[in-house]
Design an enzyme around this catalytic site. Structure first.
Site, short mmCIF file in Angstrom:
data_model
loop_
_atom_site.label_atom_id
_atom_site.label_comp_id
_atom_site.label_asym_id
_atom_site.label_seq_id
_atom_site.Cartn_x
_atom_site.Cartn_y
_atom_site.Cartn_z
N SER A 1 -6.28 16.42 -3.58
CA SER A 1 -5.11 15.54 -3.73
C SER A 1 -4.38 15.80 -5.04
CB SER A 1 -5.54 14.08 -3.63
OG SER A 1 -6.30 13.67 -4.75
N LYS A 2 -5.10 16.02 -6.13
CA LYS A 2 -4.45 16.19 -7.42
C LYS A 2 -3.84 17.60 -7.56
CE LYS A 2 -4.88 12.12 -9.17
NZ LYS A 2 -3.68 11.29 -9.46
N SER B 1 -4.25 14.96 -13.05
CA SER B 1 -5.57 14.95 -13.67
C SER B 1 -5.97 16.38 -14.02
CB SER B 1 -6.60 14.36 -12.69
OG SER B 1 -7.92 14.58 -13.12
N ASP C 1 0.87 -1.18 0.00
CA ASP C 1 0.00 0.00 0.00
C ASP C 1 0.90 1.22 0.00
OD1 ASP C 1 -1.74 2.14 0.57
OD2 ASP C 1 -3.03 0.87 1.80
N TYR D 1 -10.53 14.27 -4.04
CA TYR D 1 -9.73 13.99 -5.22
C TYR D 1 -9.12 15.28 -5.78
CZ TYR D 1 -8.44 11.79 -9.67
OH TYR D 1 -7.75 11.31 -10.75
#
Length: 318
Positions: A164-165, A148, A69, A161
């Site tokens: 984080s990106k 992204s 992980d 998300y």
């Protein structure tokens, strides 16, 4: 960790994270076709072994698997050390490990929000922390962090998300600055558009319509080729998606217009309202390996765009 039979250290040795599904698997396939030696890392043993078999069949000179992980910094440190021990060197690394959670900020449980950030952003930090020292020591190497379009804009129900990106984009830029003293070491950032992968059905949900990649959707193989190309011919930033520059420009230059339209457009093109997803953690906190595969079965999204255009024309003509 399992490796195929030893080979002379002729081909580049590359570590690929998130290698059991989606873009990570597509990247591993592409590098295998180019004859690389591969260390495939992900959380699930069974899909990793399947990916390793596929890569060997496609031409990889050697393949080893690491069930890790990426959020576990110590386990990742040990994995990188094992790769160096098996291959004798490390020429590059690609981070494709990523998870998604859907839900308004106040609806999404804190552990799910945190796990998305830990995987996508802190996992990228962990990878750099352990691959940069050997690459710096040998004076050369290439690292690719996958980002992204959503790391450049904002969309409803994807706060974890998005955060984080954005962070991955900043991290890549920071790594470039901090490693300018080693001219042969390159850190690249690849931003991808919507890609047809299983991540949307594997996502965590606070409850609501299923997510889907917005058109025009890339097949995972196309994303894998771009990532592999940037690994071999590094550049600081590589953008995918023909319409992505226009979206980023609208977000920056016309924020009021963007904010007014992003909700309806997201609901129309990035959500599948035919399927309602119950609240659940998906694969965010732990691997759900049964859902790991190359593509998500979403297609290109052109059919949806065409259907919308036909309906609009029919309304106009009467």
């Amino acid at each position: 960790m399992a490796s195929s039979s030893p080979h002379p250290p002729t081909a580049p040795a590359v570590l690929v994270t998130g290698a059991s599904s989606g873009v990570g698997l597509a990247t591993a396939h592409e590098l295998a076709r180019r004859g690389h030696r591969l260390a495939l890392l992900a959380r699930g043993e069974e899909p990793l072994q399947r990916a390793a078999q596929e890569c060997r069949a496609l031409g990889a000179e050697d393949v080893t698997v690491l069930t890790v992980d990426i959020r576990d910094d110590e386990a990742l440190r040990e994995a990188v050390a094992q790769v160096l021990d098996v291959f004798g060197r490390l020429d590059g690394a690609v981070n494709c490990a990523g998870v998604v959670a859907y839900g308004r900020l106040e609806q999404l449980a804190a552990p799910l929000f945190d796990a998305v950030v830990e995987t996508n952003l802190l996992g990228s930090v962990n990878l750099l922390r352990h691959v940069l020292p050997p690459l710096r020591a040998q004076g050369r190497g290439s690292v690719v962090l996958t980002g992204s379009l959503i790391g450049h804009i904002a969309v409803p129900t994807m706060s974890a998300y998005t955060v984080s990106k954005y962070g991955v984009r900043a991290l890549a830029r920071q790594a470039v600055i901090e490693n300018r003293d080693v001219p042969g070491l390159h850190v690249s950032y690849v931003t991808l558009p919507g890609v047809d992968t299983p991540i949307y059905r594997q996502a965590a949900y606070a409850g609501g319509p299923a997510g889907q990649p917005p058109p025009v959707v890339w097949p995972p193989e196309k994303a894998g080729r771009l990532v592999a190309d940037v690994l071999q011919r590094p550049r600081r930033v590589a953008h995918g998606g023909a319409f992505d520059p226009l979206i980023r420009l609208g977000f920056v230059l016309l924020p009021g217009v963007y904010d007014a339209w992003v909700g309806p457009l997201f609901a129309r093109f990035a959500s599948d309202r035919r399927e309602t997803m119950p609240p659940g953690p998906g694969n965010v906190e732990a691997s759900v390996w049964q859902g790991n595969r190359l593509d998500g079965g979403h297609g290109s999204g052109l059919k949806a765009l065409g259907g919308l255009a036909v309906r609009r024309v029919r309304r106009i003509v009467g």
